[in-house]
Design a protein around this motif. Structure first.
Motif, PDB file in Angstrom:
ATOM      1  N   PHE A 114      86.283  38.683  -3.780  1.00 24.44           N
ATOM      2  CA  PHE A 114      85.765  37.496  -4.452  1.00 24.44           C
ATOM      3  C   PHE A 114      85.728  36.263  -3.545  1.00 24.44           C
ATOM      4  O   PHE A 114      84.661  35.701  -3.288  1.00 24.44           O
ATOM      5  CB  PHE A 114      86.601  37.202  -5.699  1.00 24.44           C
ATOM      6  N   LEU A 115      86.878  35.852  -3.018  1.00 27.64           N
ATOM      7  CA  LEU A 115      86.937  34.590  -2.280  1.00 27.64           C
ATOM      8  C   LEU A 115      86.356  34.688  -0.874  1.00 27.64           C
ATOM      9  O   LEU A 115      85.487  33.890  -0.497  1.00 27.64           O
ATOM     10  CB  LEU A 115      88.385  34.099  -2.226  1.00 27.64           C
ATOM     11  N   SER A 116      86.825  35.658  -0.074  1.00 23.82           N
ATOM     12  CA  SER A 116      86.337  35.746   1.307  1.00 23.82           C
ATOM     13  C   SER A 116      84.848  36.062   1.353  1.00 23.82           C
ATOM     14  O   SER A 116      84.094  35.450   2.120  1.00 23.82           O
ATOM     15  CB  SER A 116      87.132  36.807   2.076  1.00 23.82           C
ATOM     16  N   THR A 117      84.429  37.015   0.521  1.00 17.60           N
ATOM     17  CA  THR A 117      82.995  37.314   0.455  1.00 17.60           C
ATOM     18  C   THR A 117      82.215  36.101  -0.027  1.00 17.60           C
ATOM     19  O   THR A 117      81.120  35.804   0.476  1.00 17.60           O
ATOM     20  CB  THR A 117      82.744  38.503  -0.481  1.00 17.60           C
ATOM     21  N   GLY A 118      82.783  35.363  -0.972  1.00 14.23           N
ATOM     22  CA  GLY A 118      82.121  34.161  -1.467  1.00 14.23           C
ATOM     23  C   GLY A 118      81.958  33.107  -0.406  1.00 14.23           C
ATOM     24  O   GLY A 118      80.921  32.436  -0.331  1.00 14.23           O
ATOM     25  N   VAL A 119      82.977  32.927   0.428  1.00 13.08           N
ATOM     26  CA  VAL A 119      82.891  31.951   1.515  1.00 13.08           C
ATOM     27  C   VAL A 119      81.779  32.338   2.481  1.00 13.08           C
ATOM     28  O   VAL A 119      80.983  31.490   2.915  1.00 13.08           O
ATOM     29  CB  VAL A 119      84.243  31.848   2.253  1.00 13.08           C
ATOM     30  N   LEU A 120      81.690  33.619   2.819  1.00 14.80           N
ATOM     31  CA  LEU A 120      80.650  34.073   3.746  1.00 14.80           C
ATOM     32  C   LEU A 120      79.255  33.928   3.141  1.00 14.80           C
ATOM     33  O   LEU A 120      78.332  33.410   3.790  1.00 14.80           O
ATOM     34  CB  LEU A 120      80.905  35.529   4.142  1.00 14.80           C
ATOM     35  N   VAL A 121      79.096  34.385   1.904  1.00 10.81           N
ATOM     36  CA  VAL A 121      77.788  34.296   1.250  1.00 10.81           C
ATOM     37  C   VAL A 121      77.372  32.843   1.055  1.00 10.81           C
ATOM     38  O   VAL A 121      76.228  32.460   1.325  1.00 10.81           O
ATOM     39  CB  VAL A 121      77.814  35.043  -0.105  1.00 10.81           C
ATOM     40  N   ALA A 122      78.308  32.013   0.590  1.00  8.99           N
ATOM     41  CA  ALA A 122      77.996  30.602   0.360  1.00  8.99           C
ATOM     42  C   ALA A 122      77.622  29.899   1.664  1.00  8.99           C
ATOM     43  O   ALA A 122      76.678  29.103   1.696  1.00  8.99           O
ATOM     44  CB  ALA A 122      79.184  29.903  -0.298  1.00  8.99           C
ATOM     45  N   VAL A 155      77.341  29.113  -7.021  1.00  8.32           N
ATOM     46  CA  VAL A 155      76.302  30.109  -7.302  1.00  8.32           C
ATOM     47  C   VAL A 155      76.854  31.512  -7.075  1.00  8.32           C
ATOM     48  O   VAL A 155      76.607  32.431  -7.871  1.00  8.32           O
ATOM     49  CB  VAL A 155      75.063  29.851  -6.424  1.00  8.32           C
ATOM     50  N   HIS A 156      77.600  31.699  -5.984  1.00 11.44           N
ATOM     51  CA  HIS A 156      78.249  32.996  -5.760  1.00 11.44           C
ATOM     52  C   HIS A 156      79.188  33.326  -6.907  1.00 11.44           C
ATOM     53  O   HIS A 156      79.209  34.466  -7.400  1.00 11.44           O
ATOM     54  CB  HIS A 156      79.031  32.981  -4.449  1.00 11.44           C
ATOM     55  N   THR A 157      79.988  32.364  -7.330  1.00 11.27           N
ATOM     56  CA  THR A 157      80.941  32.593  -8.426  1.00 11.27           C
ATOM     57  C   THR A 157      80.219  33.031  -9.684  1.00 11.27           C
ATOM     58  O   THR A 157      80.637  33.989 -10.357  1.00 11.27           O
ATOM     59  CB  THR A 157      81.746  31.309  -8.698  1.00 11.27           C
ATOM     60  N   ASN A 158      79.139  32.342 -10.007  1.00 16.22           N
ATOM     61  CA  ASN A 158      78.373  32.694 -11.207  1.00 16.22           C
ATOM     62  C   ASN A 158      77.763  34.085 -11.103  1.00 16.22           C
ATOM     63  O   ASN A 158      77.745  34.850 -12.074  1.00 16.22           O
ATOM     64  CB  ASN A 158      77.271  31.664 -11.438  1.00 16.22           C
ATOM     65  N   ALA A 159      77.242  34.409  -9.921  1.00 13.45           N
ATOM     66  CA  ALA A 159      76.595  35.715  -9.745  1.00 13.45           C
ATOM     67  C   ALA A 159      77.612  36.843  -9.680  1.00 13.45           C
ATOM     68  O   ALA A 159      77.272  37.998  -9.972  1.00 13.45           O
ATOM     69  CB  ALA A 159      75.747  35.703  -8.473  1.00 13.45           C
ATOM     70  N   PHE A 160      78.842  36.518  -9.293  1.00 10.37           N
ATOM     71  CA  PHE A 160      79.854  37.550  -9.129  1.00 10.37           C
ATOM     72  C   PHE A 160      80.331  38.126 -10.466  1.00 10.37           C
ATOM     73  O   PHE A 160      80.666  39.314 -10.542  1.00 10.37           O
ATOM     74  CB  PHE A 160      81.058  36.981  -8.372  1.00 10.37           C
TER      75      PHE A 160
END
Length: 250
Positions: A114-122, A155-160
């Protein structure tokens, strides 16, 4: 430190550099549980599955009242992290894991998935959108027409969350089916992953498409092409759930 886009005049370059490396508000407020609006966060999570466009209608109101596109309430992060922790416990019970093993799985799901992938995607989408998707300057273009890094993470959080429901929740109940070695079960499992990641990519598109100063946001749907190709190829005999779950539960 995480990047933030900040609009500043040329003579404010020093303060702009300071704000560009500041930790987003949503992370700085993680310890303020009494100020979190869990009711609103639960409403948003519900509509992210039922009518995701409705969630993004509120970003205009948030921009007008808080002067920022990014949310400043970390309640949704806490709820998703809690859901992942509960999911880790359920998966650990299914695989007869001990307490330490369950804690390890929970940390992997929260910190890595969730978090690390979110940082990269964001970070990637923040960079791409500000370089390629900003509309040409005009008299009607807002002065602060830049994508904030915090909004990209939102946006990543919402899509996740829809992806979470498919791969961390629904997959648990489909486990007796998708782990069998026949083509029908392979089709069910691979289709579940394809649907989950398709929904994730579409969720990213919706988030950036909601910003009025972005153009060509449909380019964010481009990953669907290789995703579809990989899905079709996997139906020839590559069982995605078996390989993914094998990396989690050895």
């Amino acid at each position: 430190m995480l990047p933030l886009s900040a609009t500043h005049a040329p003579d404010e370059s020093y303060s702009g550099r300071q704000s560009s490396v500041r930790l987003p508000v949503i992370f700085r407020r993680l310890h303020r549980f009494q100020q979190m609006d869990f009711e609103l966060a639960a409403w948003q999570l519900t509509y992210l599955c039922l009518a995701p466009r409705r969630v993004y209608r509120n970003v205009y109101f948030h921009k007008q009242t808080k002067n920022t596109w990014a949310r400043d309430d970390p309640a949704i992060l806490v709820l998703i992290a809690t859901c992942l922790a509960v999911s880790a416990v359920a998966w650990g019970i299914v695989y007869s894991y001990g307490l330490l093993e369950i804690l390890n799985i929970a940390m992997l799901m929260i910190l890595r998935d969730f978090l690390s992938t979110g940082v990269l995607v964001a970070s990637l989408l923040w960079f791409v959108s500000n370089r390629l998707l900003i509309s040409p300057p005009s008299h009607s273009t807002p002065a602060d027409s830049r994508v904030e890094w915090g909004y990209a993470f939102d946006v990543h959080t919402n899509a996740f969350f829809p992806l979470f429901l498919a791969l961390y929740f629904a997959q648990l109940f489909l486990l007796p089916i998708i782990m069998k070695n026949n083509w029908v079960c392979l089709f069910v499992g691979n289709t579940l992953y394809f649907a989950a990641f398709t929904q994730y990519v579409y969720g990213l598109y919706l988030g950036f498409n909601a910003l009025p100063f972005l153009v060509r946001s449909e380019l964010l749907l481009a990953p669907l092409v290789p995703l579809l190709g990989a899905y079709i190829a996997s139906l020839l005999g590559f069982n995605i759930p078996q390989h993914v779950l094998g990396s989690y539960f050895r």
